[in-house]
Enzyme design. Structure first.
Site, PDB file in Angstrom:
ATOM      1  N   VAL A   1      -3.335  -5.519  -0.675  1.00  0.00           N
ATOM      2  CA  VAL A   1      -2.469  -4.778  -1.458  1.00  0.00           C
ATOM      3  C   VAL A   1      -2.259  -5.711  -2.846  1.00  0.00           C
ATOM      4  CG1 VAL A   1      -0.438  -3.757  -2.096  1.00  0.00           C
ATOM      5  CG2 VAL A   1      -1.409  -3.403   0.005  1.00  0.00           C
TER       6      VAL A   1
ATOM      7  N   GLU B   1       9.343   1.549  -3.279  1.00  0.00           N
ATOM      8  CA  GLU B   1       8.658   2.989  -3.014  1.00  0.00           C
ATOM      9  C   GLU B   1       7.572   2.782  -2.120  1.00  0.00           C
ATOM     10  OE1 GLU B   1       8.077   6.450  -2.954  1.00  0.00           O
ATOM     11  OE2 GLU B   1       9.038   6.231  -4.593  1.00  0.00           O
TER      12      GLU B   1
ATOM     13  N   ILE C   1       2.507   7.978  -1.716  1.00  0.00           N
ATOM     14  CA  ILE C   1       3.217   9.339  -1.793  1.00  0.00           C
ATOM     15  C   ILE C   1       4.730   8.775  -2.432  1.00  0.00           C
ATOM     16  CG2 ILE C   1       4.097  11.107  -0.657  1.00  0.00           C
ATOM     17  CD1 ILE C   1       2.072  10.529   1.681  1.00  0.00           C
TER      18      ILE C   1
ATOM     19  N   LYS D   1      10.320   2.979   8.804  1.00  0.00           N
ATOM     20  CA  LYS D   1      10.363   3.721   7.685  1.00  0.00           C
ATOM     21  C   LYS D   1      11.474   4.894   8.175  1.00  0.00           C
ATOM     22  CE  LYS D   1       5.448   2.894   6.730  1.00  0.00           C
ATOM     23  NZ  LYS D   1       3.948   3.332   7.075  1.00  0.00           N
TER      24      LYS D   1
END
Length: 449
Positions: free
Chosen positions: A22, A135, A142, A211
């Protein structure tokens, strides 16, 4: 005058912690879109350093070796904005606290850290007057955190239900498509890069639970930690379970569910839980395949909203990180501060035993008269009624003590009406000590009816 040409506009100094999949993609996008990002922010974003564990590792063309450092503490002290993509609890936690104390706003994708120490990070951001955005910590590309935290801030969210872990969804989807057992599907996911060499956090539900804790905290304005989330993984799911779900017109998915519960006696509470469940094949989540994520948000005024897309991977996650980076950078340039923690409600957490669900129970029993009646009687004695029941014989070999050509055992699949979790737990204890019940093969919740 454009921020690209105005010498009076000081670039914002960006520190990137971590240059894995990432992090490398974030750096590529920062380089590729640097002019567009400057226009969107109102100032240039200047990467001043990249913290890594090993500076000698080749990280491709988009990572400038001159920016690599093995001293992240010195790096965060010089930054206006810190992007944390290291993962894990430490040293990420200490570095983010140092960064915020020094006046830097923070963007992180670290769901484990937020689930464990989110309250401390929020308090540090508030004390320093800086932003904390995350986010990318839930559902990859998403847009989910911002809609819950900002777009639905004027609504009352009742429930958030969805698939938030791509690895487990790929495994269960592969088992459904091919009839493979869990170990085979996991090996396939690892070969294709959907699962880590150590998949524990994914397949045991821990990633999804982290999450769920973040989503519950945002949706219900209550601090919900990882310890508050009931968590079950998918390692016990078998090809027989998948086949049973198909026979019942259902599929099995690992679901994260956070919801508001109104009880006349106990008042308003919330529940946060992760477990594999059967859902009807007609449910929108049933068609979510491979490593994709999908989440339903149910609110009083907005009704039902569905968010769908890629929940993991370098590029999708980097997209969410860059969105947050632009937001915190704009606020730095134009003044103001984004939303912080909202925990005013402080609702109690309902333990799993106090909830109600439909259940699927698979039993191996001696194939003899009266067994079905005995099983039904035990369930009934605990207030559990049967919706459907299916029985099929199991042929026993002479070596296993059976008689050739004669079925001596059967597999029973029972779907119940909604029942208390505590009642089902006690009923299972009673069934396990019933002479005719050889084994309790599987217990799954039934959701989405």
């Amino acid at each position: 005058m454009s921020p690209l040409d105005d010498p009076a506009v000081t670039p914002l100094r960006v520190a990137v912690l971590g240059a894995g999949t990432v992090g490398t993609e974030v750096l590529r996008l920062l380089e590729q879109q640097r002019d567009d990002l400057a226009h969107r922010v109102g100032a240039r974003l200047q990467v001043i350093g990249i913290s890594v564990r090993d500076r000698t590792k080749d990280r491709g063309d988009h990572v400038d070796p001159a920016l690599l450092t093995e001293d992240p503490h010195a790096l965060v002290r010089e930054a206006d904005l810190v992007v944390e993509l290291m993962g894990g609890i430490e040293p990420a936690r200490t570095l983010l606290l140092e960064a915020m104390a020094g006046g830097a706003s923070v963007v992180t994708a670290n769901k484990a850290l937020l689930a464990q120490d989110g309250a401390e990070l929020y308090e540090a951001a508030d004390a320093a007057g800086v932003d904390l955005h995350f986010e990318a910590a839930v559902a990859g590309a998403i847009p989910l955190v911002r809609p819950i935290r900002e777009s639905l801030a004027g609504d009352r969210i009742q429930r958030v239900l969805g698939i938030v872990n791509g690895t487990t969804n790929y495994i269960l989807d592969a088992m459904t498509r091919t009839g493979a057992e869990f170990d085979e599907a996991l090996a396939s996911a690892q070969r294709l890069g959907y699962a880590e060499a150590d998949p524990t956090a994914d397949v045991e539900g821990l990633d999804a639970a982290a999450k769920a804790s973040i989503l519950a905290s945002l949706a219900f304005h209550t601090r919900v930690g990882l310890q508050d989330v009931h968590c079950e993984g998918i390692t016990s799911i078998t090809a027989d379970d998948i086949a049973a779900a198909r026979r019942l017109g259902s599929v099995i998915k690992l679901l994260s569910i956070v919801e508001r519960i109104d009880d006349e006696d106990l008042g308003e509470r919330i529940s946060a839980r992760v477990y594999p469940a059967m859902i009807p094949a007609t449910h929108p989540l049933a068609s979510v395949s491979e490593a994709y994520n999908a989440v339903f948000v149910q609110a009083d005024a907005a009704g039902s909203l569905m968010f769908y897309g890629q929940g993991a991977g370098g590029s999708p996650t980097a997209s969410a990180v860059l969105g947050d980076l632009v937001s915190v950078a704009r606020q730095r340039v134009h003044g103001g501060k984004g939303p912080g923690e909202s925990n005013y409600a402080s609702l109690p957490i309902a333990p799993i035993d106090e909830l109600r669900n439909g259940f699927y129970v698979a039993l191996t029993v001696d194939d003899q008269p009266g067994v079905l009646a005995a099983v039904a009687g035990i369930l009934s004695s605990h207030g559990i009624s049967i919706a459907t029941i299916h029985q099929e014989p199991i042929g026993a070999s002479p070596e296993a003590g059976g008689v050739a050509g004669r079925d001596v055992r059967a597999r029973i699949g029972i779907v119940t009406h909604t029942a208390a979790e505590s009642a089902m737990s006690t009923a299972l204890d009673d069934l396990s000590t019933t002479a005719a019940v050889v084994a309790i093969d599987s217990v799954l919740r039934v959701e989405g009816e």
